[in-house]
Design a protein around this motif. Structure first.
Motif, short mmCIF file in Angstrom:
data_model
loop_
_atom_site.label_atom_id
_atom_site.label_comp_id
_atom_site.label_asym_id
_atom_site.label_seq_id
_atom_site.Cartn_x
_atom_site.Cartn_y
_atom_site.Cartn_z
N GLY A 1 0.81 -1.21 0.00
CA GLY A 1 0.00 0.00 0.00
C GLY A 1 0.84 1.26 0.00
O GLY A 1 0.56 2.21 -0.73
N LEU A 2 1.92 1.27 0.82
CA LEU A 2 2.80 2.44 0.86
C LEU A 2 3.40 2.70 -0.52
O LEU A 2 3.52 3.86 -0.95
N GLY A 3 3.80 1.63 -1.20
CA GLY A 3 4.42 1.81 -2.51
C GLY A 3 3.44 2.18 -3.60
O GLY A 3 3.64 3.16 -4.33
N ILE A 4 2.36 1.42 -3.69
CA ILE A 4 1.39 1.65 -4.77
C ILE A 4 0.70 3.00 -4.63
O ILE A 4 0.31 3.62 -5.62
N SER A 5 0.58 3.47 -3.40
CA SER A 5 -0.27 4.62 -3.09
C SER A 5 -0.07 5.83 -3.98
O SER A 5 -1.04 6.47 -4.39
N VAL A 6 1.18 6.16 -4.27
CA VAL A 6 1.44 7.42 -4.97
C VAL A 6 1.51 7.27 -6.49
O VAL A 6 1.49 8.27 -7.21
N ILE A 7 1.59 6.03 -6.98
CA ILE A 7 1.87 5.83 -8.41
C ILE A 7 0.70 6.26 -9.28
O ILE A 7 0.87 7.02 -10.25
N GLY A 8 -0.50 5.79 -8.97
CA GLY A 8 -1.67 6.15 -9.77
C GLY A 8 -1.97 7.64 -9.76
O GLY A 8 -2.15 8.25 -10.82
N PRO A 9 -2.03 8.26 -8.56
CA PRO A 9 -2.28 9.71 -8.53
C PRO A 9 -1.26 10.52 -9.31
O PRO A 9 -1.61 11.49 -9.98
N LEU A 10 0.02 10.14 -9.23
CA LEU A 10 1.04 10.88 -9.96
C LEU A 10 0.90 10.70 -11.47
O LEU A 10 1.17 11.62 -12.24
N GLY A 11 0.46 9.52 -11.90
CA GLY A 11 0.21 9.32 -13.33
C GLY A 11 -0.89 10.24 -13.83
O GLY A 11 -0.78 10.84 -14.91
N LEU A 12 -1.98 10.37 -13.05
CA LEU A 12 -3.07 11.27 -13.43
C LEU A 12 -2.65 12.73 -13.34
O LEU A 12 -3.03 13.56 -14.18
N ALA A 13 -1.85 13.06 -12.32
CA ALA A 13 -1.38 14.44 -12.18
C ALA A 13 -0.48 14.82 -13.34
O ALA A 13 -0.54 15.95 -13.86
N LEU A 14 0.36 13.90 -13.79
CA LEU A 14 1.27 14.18 -14.90
C LEU A 14 0.50 14.53 -16.17
O LEU A 14 0.81 15.51 -16.85
N VAL A 15 -0.51 13.72 -16.50
CA VAL A 15 -1.24 14.01 -17.73
C VAL A 15 -2.01 15.31 -17.62
O VAL A 15 -2.12 16.07 -18.59
N GLY A 16 -2.51 15.62 -16.41
CA GLY A 16 -3.22 16.88 -16.22
C GLY A 16 -2.33 18.10 -16.41
O GLY A 16 -2.77 19.15 -16.87
N ARG A 17 -1.05 17.95 -16.06
CA ARG A 17 -0.11 19.07 -16.20
C ARG A 17 0.49 19.17 -17.59
O ARG A 17 0.93 20.25 -18.00
N LEU A 18 0.55 18.06 -18.31
CA LEU A 18 1.26 18.04 -19.59
C LEU A 18 0.38 18.32 -20.80
O LEU A 18 0.88 18.36 -21.92
N VAL A 19 -0.93 18.50 -20.59
CA VAL A 19 -1.82 18.80 -21.71
C VAL A 19 -2.42 20.19 -21.51
O VAL A 19 -2.45 20.70 -20.39
#
Length: 377
Positions: free
Chosen positions: A297-315
């Motif tokens: 849980g500690l590891g997986i926790s940040v991966i999905g949100p950061l993937g969505l944040a990246l696309v939101g910032r890059l478009v």
């Protein structure tokens, strides 16, 4: 920015994240009972869960259009549809009925997810701050609360339909608090203008993260109860540990993401998640499995949100809701395809082998991160 400040700034979508987490946490703890009620084996039950993926794939393509039509009411009405949809798996008793119920849950979950993530991305653009981890932390904390409370409810012989009806009443009382105007009008009439390379790369990152998360959410209770001989309350502690540590990881990731690059955080988080999965695979008793689920849980926790944040910032801002919805299509299909794959692997080789496959899946994140770095992420 502190977690409390981030949640204060984004308190409206954070409430929607919490509602969604509460429902899926409760569902995860009810999985052994629901599986028994419909009379399905591992493989069949995994196939039935594909109904959710089908619902997600359907709704996420028209979610931007619904968001535009409903405007400030879109988040509230989507969570209301979520509460209505979850009444169904609580009462159906046949495999066909369960598939239809999960399709409805997928429709409502997908709509809610796209809208609330788009609102957070809007707020990030307005404030110049990272907010995604804090909001996803709200989901995880509510998920843990829902799973733990449902475990206690199962011990008290409370039926799924009763619990989901109580949750629906609570959502009905909160709908007016979820009003929020979209910050930008999404140009969903021209999807060809999307930077599809970024969408696909970020979508693949979210896909793997949510597949791994879903594997634990759906099968951890069964692993503890069946493989390791735990009771109903002990089984519910599997998804509860995941939810708690994911909440800690996401709230902590809110501070870390202010200091390190998103791709660096994803790399370190991946290695931590793999280590946790290995613990789950080799666990001889429930206590070791809980430690593994928590580390995952500690590891997986940040991966999905950061993937969505990246696309939101890059478009571009005008394409943000569409880009997030397309990324979420990829990511959340994995969120509900994973239980199906886990079911087939478990049917043939057992749940230890199924969780070992999750560890191999997580390692695929490494080349994706390096590809994103080459694109300037």
């Amino acid at each position: 920015m502190s977690v409390l400040n981030a949640l204060r700034l984004s308190h409206i979508p954070a409430l929607a994240f919490a509602i969604l987490g509460l429902y899926w946490g409760s569902f995860a703890a009810f999985v052994p009972l629901l599986k028994e009620r419909v009379g399905a084996g591992d493989a069949l039950f995994g196939l039935l869960l594909l109904g959710t993926a089908c619902g997600l794939a359907t709704t996420m393509w028209f979610a931007p259009m619904v968001d535009r039509w409903l405007g400030r009411w879109s988040m509230g009405l989507s969570t209301l549809s979520l509460s209505a949809a979850f009444l169904l798996p609580g009462v159906v008793t046949s495999p066909t009925g369960f598939f239809v119920a999960m399709f409805a849950c997928g429709l409502a979950s997908g709509l809610t997810d796209v809208i609330m993530n788009a609102r957070v991305s809007d707020l990030e653009a307005q404030s110049g701050r990272s907010l995604m981890n804090a909001n996803h932390g709200s989901f995880s904390l509510a998920y843990a609360v829902g799973a733990f409370a449902t475990g206690l409810a199962r011990e008290a012989a409370v039926q799924p339909g009763v619990l989901f009806a109580v949750l629906a009443l609570g959502v009905l009382l909160l709908v007016r608090r979820l009003r929020m105007e979209p910050a930008a009008t999404s140009d969903d009439s021209a999807p060809a203008s999307l930077p599809w390379g970024i969408v696909i790369l970020c979508g693949a990152v979210v896909l793997i993260a949510f597949m791994s998360e879903a594997a634990v959410e759906t099968w951890s209770a069964l692993h503890v109860e069946r493989t390791l001989g735990g009771g109903a309350a002990e089984g519910a502690l599997g998804p509860t540990m995941l939810g708690l540590t994911m909440a800690v990881g996401r709230f902590g990731g809110q501070a870390v993401s202010e200091r390190l690059s998103d791709t660096s955080v994803i790399l370190w988080a991946t290695m931590l998640a793999v280590a946790g999965t290995v613990l789950v695979v080799i666990a001889p008793v429930p206590l070791v499995a809980y430690l593994g689920f928590g580390t995952m849980g500690l590891g997986i926790s940040v991966i999905g949100p950061l993937g969505l944040a990246l696309v939101g910032r890059l478009v571009p801002a005008s394409l943000r809701t569409v880009a997030i919805s397309r990324t979420a299509v990829l990511g959340f299909l994995g969120f509900f395809a994973a239980p199906t794959i886990m079911g087939f692997v478990s049917e043939g080789y057992g749940l230890r082998a199924a969780f070992a496959a999750v560890a191999l899946l997580l390692l695929l994140l490494l080349p994706l991160v390096f590809a994103l770095r080459k694109r300037g992420a």
